[in-house]
Scaffold this motif. Structure first.
Motif, PDB file in Angstrom:
ATOM      1  N   LEU A   1       0.829  -1.203   0.000  1.00 35.49           N
ATOM      2  CA  LEU A   1       0.000   0.000   0.000  1.00 35.49           C
ATOM      3  C   LEU A   1       0.863   1.251   0.000  1.00 35.49           C
ATOM      4  CD1 LEU A   1      -2.758   1.407   0.272  1.00 35.49           C
ATOM      5  CD2 LEU A   1      -2.556   1.132   2.761  1.00 35.49           C
ATOM      6  N   ALA A   2       1.940   1.247   0.772  1.00 39.95           N
ATOM      7  CA  ALA A   2       2.820   2.415   0.829  1.00 39.95           C
ATOM      8  C   ALA A   2       3.495   2.663  -0.514  1.00 39.95           C
ATOM      9  CB  ALA A   2       3.869   2.235   1.919  1.00 39.95           C
ATOM     10  N   CYS A   3       3.893   1.598  -1.208  1.00 42.44           N
ATOM     11  CA  CYS A   3       4.518   1.764  -2.529  1.00 42.44           C
ATOM     12  C   CYS A   3       3.526   2.362  -3.523  1.00 42.44           C
ATOM     13  CB  CYS A   3       5.037   0.422  -3.038  1.00 42.44           C
ATOM     14  SG  CYS A   3       6.462  -0.201  -2.116  1.00 42.44           S
ATOM     15  N   ASP A   4       2.286   1.902  -3.449  1.00 41.83           N
ATOM     16  CA  ASP A   4       1.261   2.480  -4.327  1.00 41.83           C
ATOM     17  C   ASP A   4       1.049   3.963  -4.025  1.00 41.83           C
ATOM     18  OD1 ASP A   4       0.919   0.046  -5.516  1.00 41.83           O
ATOM     19  OD2 ASP A   4      -0.903  -0.483  -4.407  1.00 41.83           O
ATOM     20  N   LEU A   5       0.979   4.295  -2.740  1.00 40.51           N
ATOM     21  CA  LEU A   5       0.785   5.701  -2.370  1.00 40.51           C
ATOM     22  C   LEU A   5       1.972   6.553  -2.796  1.00 40.51           C
ATOM     23  CD1 LEU A   5      -0.802   5.473   1.199  1.00 40.51           C
ATOM     24  CD2 LEU A   5      -1.840   6.461  -0.844  1.00 40.51           C
ATOM     25  N   ALA A   6       3.189   6.053  -2.595  1.00 40.54           N
ATOM     26  CA  ALA A   6       4.379   6.806  -2.987  1.00 40.54           C
ATOM     27  C   ALA A   6       4.380   7.079  -4.478  1.00 40.54           C
ATOM     28  CB  ALA A   6       5.641   6.045  -2.569  1.00 40.54           C
ATOM     29  N   ALA A   7       3.976   6.081  -5.251  1.00 40.41           N
ATOM     30  CA  ALA A   7       3.918   6.271  -6.704  1.00 40.41           C
ATOM     31  C   ALA A   7       2.836   7.275  -7.085  1.00 40.41           C
ATOM     32  CB  ALA A   7       3.665   4.936  -7.387  1.00 40.41           C
ATOM     33  N   LEU A   8       1.680   7.188  -6.448  1.00 40.81           N
ATOM     34  CA  LEU A   8       0.595   8.126  -6.748  1.00 40.81           C
ATOM     35  C   LEU A   8       0.978   9.562  -6.408  1.00 40.81           C
ATOM     36  CD1 LEU A   8      -2.480   6.082  -5.485  1.00 40.81           C
ATOM     37  CD2 LEU A   8      -2.091   6.834  -7.839  1.00 40.81           C
ATOM     38  N   LEU A   9       1.742   9.747  -5.329  1.00 41.31           N
ATOM     39  CA  LEU A   9       2.087  11.089  -4.886  1.00 41.31           C
ATOM     40  C   LEU A   9       3.275  11.668  -5.642  1.00 41.31           C
ATOM     41  CD1 LEU A   9       1.688  10.585  -1.048  1.00 41.31           C
ATOM     42  CD2 LEU A   9       0.159  11.845  -2.560  1.00 41.31           C
ATOM     43  N   SER A  10       4.140  10.815  -6.173  1.00 40.84           N
ATOM     44  CA  SER A  10       5.337  11.318  -6.850  1.00 40.84           C
ATOM     45  C   SER A  10       5.162  11.437  -8.357  1.00 40.84           C
ATOM     46  CB  SER A  10       6.538  10.417  -6.550  1.00 40.84           C
ATOM     47  OG  SER A  10       6.292   9.082  -6.970  1.00 40.84           O
ATOM     48  N   GLU A  11       4.102  10.833  -8.905  1.00 39.55           N
ATOM     49  CA  GLU A  11       3.865  10.896 -10.349  1.00 39.55           C
ATOM     50  C   GLU A  11       2.633  11.757 -10.654  1.00 39.55           C
ATOM     51  OE1 GLU A  11       6.095   9.345 -12.553  1.00 39.55           O
ATOM     52  OE2 GLU A  11       7.169   9.110 -10.652  1.00 39.55           O
ATOM     53  N   ARG A  12       2.358  11.927 -11.937  1.00 41.48           N
ATOM     54  CA  ARG A  12       1.211  12.739 -12.345  1.00 41.48           C
ATOM     55  C   ARG A  12      -0.098  12.057 -11.954  1.00 41.48           C
ATOM     56  NH1 ARG A  12       1.743  12.406 -17.399  1.00 41.48           N
ATOM     57  NH2 ARG A  12      -0.266  11.666 -18.149  1.00 41.48           N
ATOM     58  N   ASP A  13      -1.117  12.871 -11.669  1.00 45.46           N
ATOM     59  CA  ASP A  13      -2.409  12.350 -11.227  1.00 45.46           C
ATOM     60  C   ASP A  13      -3.008  11.449 -12.307  1.00 45.46           C
ATOM     61  OD1 ASP A  13      -4.722  11.864  -9.867  1.00 45.46           O
ATOM     62  OD2 ASP A  13      -5.407  13.946  -9.812  1.00 45.46           O
ATOM     63  N   ILE A  14      -3.492  10.299 -11.890  1.00 43.26           N
ATOM     64  CA  ILE A  14      -4.044   9.352 -12.857  1.00 43.26           C
ATOM     65  C   ILE A  14      -5.484   9.692 -13.220  1.00 43.26           C
ATOM     66  CG2 ILE A  14      -2.517   7.512 -12.091  1.00 43.26           C
ATOM     67  CD1 ILE A  14      -4.803   6.323 -10.510  1.00 43.26           C
ATOM     68  N   LEU A  15      -6.123  10.606 -12.484  1.00 44.65           N
ATOM     69  CA  LEU A  15      -7.476  11.039 -12.811  1.00 44.65           C
ATOM     70  C   LEU A  15      -7.418  12.392 -13.500  1.00 44.65           C
ATOM     71  CD1 LEU A  15      -9.519  10.068  -9.629  1.00 44.65           C
ATOM     72  CD2 LEU A  15      -9.096   8.740 -11.712  1.00 44.65           C
ATOM     73  N   ARG A  16      -7.919  12.487 -14.690  1.00 43.39           N
ATOM     74  CA  ARG A  16      -7.888  13.737 -15.435  1.00 43.39           C
ATOM     75  C   ARG A  16      -8.778  14.775 -14.768  1.00 43.39           C
ATOM     76  NH1 ARG A  16      -8.178  10.951 -21.402  1.00 43.39           N
ATOM     77  NH2 ARG A  16      -5.931  10.804 -21.745  1.00 43.39           N
ATOM     78  N   GLY A  17      -8.278  15.991 -14.725  1.00 47.69           N
ATOM     79  CA  GLY A  17      -9.049  17.065 -14.139  1.00 47.69           C
ATOM     80  C   GLY A  17      -9.005  17.098 -12.632  1.00 47.69           C
ATOM     81  N   GLY A  18      -8.303  16.136 -11.999  1.00 50.36           N
ATOM     82  CA  GLY A  18      -8.171  16.112 -10.555  1.00 50.36           C
ATOM     83  C   GLY A  18      -9.487  15.949  -9.823  1.00 50.36           C
ATOM     84  N   ARG A  19     -10.510  15.369 -10.491  1.00 49.84           N
ATOM     85  CA  ARG A  19     -11.825  15.254  -9.855  1.00 49.84           C
ATOM     86  C   ARG A  19     -11.752  14.344  -8.638  1.00 49.84           C
ATOM     87  NH1 ARG A  19     -14.372  10.497 -11.416  1.00 49.84           N
ATOM     88  NH2 ARG A  19     -13.346   9.308 -13.077  1.00 49.84           N
ATOM     89  N   ASP A  20     -12.439  14.726  -7.595  1.00 54.36           N
ATOM     90  CA  ASP A  20     -12.519  13.982  -6.346  1.00 54.36           C
ATOM     91  C   ASP A  20     -11.139  13.875  -5.694  1.00 54.36           C
ATOM     92  OD1 ASP A  20     -13.003  12.168  -4.216  1.00 54.36           O
ATOM     93  OD2 ASP A  20     -14.747  11.440  -5.295  1.00 54.36           O
ATOM     94  N   ALA A  21     -11.012  14.513  -4.524  1.00 60.13           N
ATOM     95  CA  ALA A  21      -9.720  14.573  -3.844  1.00 60.13           C
ATOM     96  C   ALA A  21      -9.357  13.284  -3.125  1.00 60.13           C
ATOM     97  CB  ALA A  21      -9.735  15.729  -2.828  1.00 60.13           C
ATOM     98  N   ASP A  22     -10.282  12.347  -2.998  1.00 59.80           N
ATOM     99  CA  ASP A  22     -10.049  11.142  -2.195  1.00 59.80           C
ATOM    100  C   ASP A  22      -8.997  10.260  -2.854  1.00 59.80           C
ATOM    101  OD1 ASP A  22     -10.187   8.929  -0.551  1.00 59.80           O
ATOM    102  OD2 ASP A  22     -12.372   8.984  -0.409  1.00 59.80           O
ATOM    103  N   ILE A  23      -7.878  10.093  -2.164  1.00 62.57           N
ATOM    104  CA  ILE A  23      -6.796   9.291  -2.744  1.00 62.57           C
ATOM    105  C   ILE A  23      -7.144   7.813  -2.744  1.00 62.57           C
ATOM    106  CG2 ILE A  23      -5.385   8.743  -0.700  1.00 62.57           C
ATOM    107  CD1 ILE A  23      -2.984   9.822  -2.409  1.00 62.57           C
ATOM    108  N   ARG A  24      -8.126   7.400  -1.938  1.00 65.15           N
ATOM    109  CA  ARG A  24      -8.550   6.003  -1.945  1.00 65.15           C
ATOM    110  C   ARG A  24      -9.157   5.631  -3.287  1.00 65.15           C
ATOM    111  NH1 ARG A  24     -12.424   6.125   3.141  1.00 65.15           N
ATOM    112  NH2 ARG A  24     -13.122   7.890   1.864  1.00 65.15           N
ATOM    113  N   LEU A  25      -9.827   6.580  -3.930  1.00 65.59           N
ATOM    114  CA  LEU A  25     -10.376   6.331  -5.257  1.00 65.59           C
ATOM    115  C   LEU A  25      -9.259   6.021  -6.245  1.00 65.59           C
ATOM    116  CD1 LEU A  25     -12.755   6.331  -7.256  1.00 65.59           C
ATOM    117  CD2 LEU A  25     -12.465   8.809  -7.462  1.00 65.59           C
ATOM    118  N   ARG A  26      -8.156   6.712  -6.130  1.00 59.81           N
ATOM    119  CA  ARG A  26      -7.012   6.483  -7.021  1.00 59.81           C
ATOM    120  C   ARG A  26      -6.372   5.123  -6.744  1.00 59.81           C
ATOM    121  NH1 ARG A  26      -8.094  11.559  -6.178  1.00 59.81           N
ATOM    122  NH2 ARG A  26      -7.626  13.140  -7.757  1.00 59.81           N
ATOM    123  N   LEU A  27      -6.351   4.719  -5.486  1.00 59.66           N
ATOM    124  CA  LEU A  27      -5.831   3.386  -5.163  1.00 59.66           C
ATOM    125  C   LEU A  27      -6.678   2.294  -5.811  1.00 59.66           C
ATOM    126  CD1 LEU A  27      -4.912   3.863  -1.391  1.00 59.66           C
ATOM    127  CD2 LEU A  27      -3.316   3.266  -3.223  1.00 59.66           C
TER     128      LEU A  27
END
Length: 859
Positions: free
Chosen positions: A470-496
């Protein structure tokens, strides 16, 4: 082409060749080809480095600095058996430079020429030139400061002044000074303050190659009146360039990936005629390579790029550049601990670099979306990153190098002390540094991960919990470009959830970004290992709290989705969304606003988890303070996580001293006028003020508003005992409190010099009014009969201002010259008063008349 050790670069018009200077700038002229070709003096570079430990090379874009200089130096006698490290500011440039040099040698990457970048290494036992990104050099120096086997370190495109480049140069200079006198350093750039760098290198030679490889015509299109129409103007410029310039590919500079996607959409009508390709750092390598090569479809190509294409890269076929004139840079605020991306005008150096891309392979054209006056007003250089960046990575690197390293190292620009101190404070909160600033065991484990210290701490903490995956996934999500276009919904759990289950075809998901995040997460899993791949999306908030303990957030009271952060700042959701109903959050990404930041990415966290895992940051304290809203003293027992109150209950055992101190704080905030001043108390203060003005050395205490507020503890402390709210101030006897400022002797002196009442000829004692600049005696005119001189106080120094009143106590004359009044004005006043008050006594000679306080004449 190469002739006799020189690299000749074809030029369109005759231009100056090169000059040579020592420490102060270019001097002299070098040889020039009869046709006017600019030459890169490779033999001179080699001989200079043979005799000196450092060199500064200033050469225009396209002169061959990046790929030709390392190859030319490869067989230098002083480099036999040693390697060259070539530093590039970006991964894309590092790969491209290594590939170009290997191709020149007719080899594959990893033989004579290789590279090391994040998560990727292609070097072999025969590798002599290693192209590395700047952070890699820092890791190599920390592993072995002597850099064994390295004879030359080349800092390419040093004008970009990245944080890692400045640190790498400082560490290399330290290594050369202490461990390796024979280590050579070459600093190269097309736009650089060479004199400053030369001075830093100890007065190194400066070689300057002037001119451009090919001429570039500049056309100013002007900036759109509405800044929101900039991207439309960029697209229009592409259509214009395609029409005006029938040959050559087009390179378009834009601030970021979002703008690239927008312009790509605006150019969709061109898909049948030209190939439109994006180019930015987060693209997969295959997409980057496609942008760098000529079109496989034999069509003209439009490359939409960030500033990544400013330097080092040659994009085949480009002879037209369109520059929107904007760049996106990070701005860190030490006070808030947040970094935000700002879109700013380009610097002169950046604009010149971009323009030079059009002249690398043939004469070109540069379209600038600004005016000539704006062009002349551009700042010369961009601000070095070390002056504005988050210094936590630097602070951790310096701690590993040695305590107080920043004071011993030679900097082009030293890191700001305040920002560095704040960075170390956060590192102590993360457990990376001890109280003395030395690297802890935990800090030593964080350093080799080559991640931002926040994320490195999160990975190590997660491994102890068995949540490495889980930590590796979070580190990748935070260090790379957002995978959701437009940054909709701030909940990072959705991105996981998207990261773990989505194929990348769902609406709103960026497939390229998703692939990049998965690639990075996989690499971190490989590197970290650990004791399990556990952890669920619901645990994301706790892991984020390990990375951002200063961004644990509690929802503020009220209906607005606003939060207080443990770091002392505020944050909010721009629009209501499911996450904005949570009472407790961890905020991972904001817009960086200093006062109140907009939340972009966050996750909920449980208060019980905060108390359990962050007990070392939680303290309990009694807070007795003035509540400005309630206008009363508040006594609470609070549990705080850094600056954030996580529990709050009434305090019943507050000390009297604390309560009085809080009440004094309240009086100061309300102002001195909030005290119950009576007329007598105010008169007393004014009398003392008058005496102080007359006798500066001994006229009594200072009872001005400012002095009384400053000394509240001294004169009001005892009286305020038992006062808990503003209404209780009415109990104070202000006249008594003011009189207590004077000793018995001072009080007698005050009464004598500034009396409260003055006796007049009628025998009456009339009060003196001290409220104005001059003391006033308001007395009926008839009581002053027989008095020839104006009454005085202060031992005769101050004449009173007489307000002479009618029988009805209305002023008929204001004067400080009573004798003059009797002589001149009295007769006129008498005639008027005698008519209005006929039964009163109005003598012809007031000085011989008997004064009276009676209203009517005696019978």
């Amino acid at each position: 082409f190469c002739v006799g050790g020189w690299v000749w670069v074809a030029a369109y018009t005759p231009i100056p060749a090169w000059g040579r200077g020592a420490g102060g700038g270019p001097r002299g002229r070098g040889p020039r080809h009869p046709m006017g070709y600019a030459m890169l003096p490779l033999d001179l570079i080699c001989s200079t480095l043979s005799a000196a430990p450092g060199l500064v090379l200033h050469a225009p874009p396209g002169a061959g600095k990046t790929t030709r200089v390392p190859l030319a130096l490869l067989d230098a006698p002083w480099l036999i058996g040693q390697r060259i490290l070539l530093l590039e500011p970006r991964r894309l440039a590092a790969r491209a430079a290594a590939a170009r040099m290997a191709e020149t040698l007719g080899e594959s990457v990893g033989e004579t020429v290789g590279y090391r970048i994040r998560f990727e290494t292609k070097v072999g036992p025969r590798t002599r030139i290693e192209v590395v990104t700047e952070g890699i050099l820092t890791r190599m120096l920390q592993e072995d400061a002597a850099l064994p086997g390295v004879g030359l370190v080349i800092f390419d495109e040093f004008h970009e002044r990245s944080l890692h480049a400045d640190l790498g140069l400082a560490l290399c200079l330290e290594t050369r000074s202490v461990l390796r006198e024979n280590l050579k350093i070459l600093v190269m750039s097309a736009t650089l303050d060479g004199v400053s760098v030369s001075r830093l290198l100890g007065g190194a030679e400066i070689l300057s190659v002037e001119g451009r490889a090919f001429p570039v015509q500049t056309r100013f299109l002007g900036r759109p009146a509405d800044p929101r129409r900039l991207l439309d103007a960029v697209a229009a410029a592409v259509f214009q360039a395609l029409e005006e310039e029938p040959t050559g590919d087009i390179l378009v500079f834009l601030p970021g990936a979002g703008e690239i996607r927008r312009v790509e959409s605006l150019l969709s009508a061109l898909r049948e005629e030209v190939e439109v390709t994006p180019l930015y750092g987060d693209l997969p390598q295959a997409a980057q390579d496609r942008a760098l090569r000529r079109s496989a479809l034999q069509r003209r190509k439009v490359v939409l790029s960030t500033s990544i294409a400013e330097t080092s890269l040659t994009i085949d076929g480009v002879r037209v550049v369109i520059d929107c004139g904007r760049m996106r840079v990070p701005r860190f605020d030490p006070a808030s601990g947040m970094t935000r991306l700002e879109t700013l005008p380009v610097s002169r150096a950046a604009a010149d670099q971009r323009r030079g891309r059009a002249g690398r392979q043939s004469p070109g054209v540069c379209y600038r979306l600004w005016s000539e006056p704006e062009d002349r007003a551009l700042t010369p250089f961009s601000t070095p990153e070390i002056l504005e960046a988050d210094l936590m990575p630097l602070a951790l690197d310096l701690a590993r190098w040695g305590l107080g390293a920043e004071q011993d190292l030679a900097w082009l620009d030293a890191p700001p002390a305040a920002a560095l101190a704040r960075a170390r404070e956060v590192l102590r909160e993360l457990g990376a540094l001890d109280e003395t600033g030395r690297l802890t065991r935990h800090g030593r484990a964080m350093n080799p991960l080559a991640l931002h210290p926040r994320l490195a701490h999160m990975l190590l903490s997660a491994r102890e919990l068995g949540w490495s995956g889980l930590a590796c996934d979070l580190a990748a999500l935070l260090s790379e470009r957002d995978i959701l276009r437009g940054g909709r919904d701030a909940d990072i759990r959705l991105r996981l959830e998207v990261l773990r289950r989505d194929s990348g075809s769902s609406p709103g998901v960026d497939p390229a970004a998703l692939a990049g995040v998965r690639r990075v997460a996989k690499e971190w899993r490989r590197r970290l290992g650990g004791n399990g791949d556990g952890g669920e999306s619901k645990d994301a908030g706790l892991l984020l709290a390990f990375a951002y303990p200063d961004r644990i957030a509690r929802r503020r009271p009220g209906g607005e989705p606003r939060y207080a952060l443990s770091g002392g700042r505020g944050a909010f959701f721009a629009t209501a969304e499911p996450l904005s109903a949570e009472d407790w959050l961890v905020v991972a990404e904001t817009d960086g606003n200093r006062r109140e930041a907009r939340i972009f990415r966050a996750a909920p966290v449980a208060l019980a988890d905060i108390k359990h895992h962050f007990a070392s940051l939680v303290r309990e304290e009694d807070v007795v303070a003035w509540d400005a809203r309630e206008e009363s003293v508040s006594a609470r027992r609070q549990q705080k996580l850094l600056h954030l109150v996580i529990e709050d209950r009434p305090l019943t055992s507050a000390t009297p001293e604390a309560l009085v101190a809080a009440m004094i704080e309240g009086v100061r905030s309300l102002g001195i006028e909030s005290l119950p001043w009576t007329a007598e108390a105010l008169t007393f203060r004014r009398r003392v003020a008058l005496l102080r003005a007359l006798e500066p050395d001994g006229g009594g205490p200072d009872l001005s508003d400012e002095a009384l507020l400053e000394s509240l503890e001294t004169w009001a402390g005892a009286a305020l005992q038992g006062c808990m709210r503003r209404a209780h101030l009415a109990r104070l006897d202000m006249e008594h409190l003011m009189r207590d400022h004077l000793s018995w002797a001072e009080a007698r002196h005050l009464d004598a010099m500034a009396p409260t009442h003055v006796s007049v000829p009628s025998g009456s004692r009339i009060p003196v009014d001290y409220s104005g600049e001059t003391p006033v005696l308001a007395v009926r005119l008839q009581e002053m009969f027989g008095c020839s001189d104006t009454p005085r106080i202060a031992g005769g120094k101050v004449p009173l201002l007489l307000h002479l009143l009618s029988p009805a106590r209305r002023p008929v004359q204001v004067t400080q010259d009573l004798a003059g009044f009797w002589k001149t004005t009295y007769r006129e006043v008498k005639a008027d008063l005698k008519g209005r008050y006929p039964r009163h006594w109005w003598p012809d000679d007031p000085l011989q008349a008997e004064p009276t306080a009676r209203v009517k004449r005696k019978s």
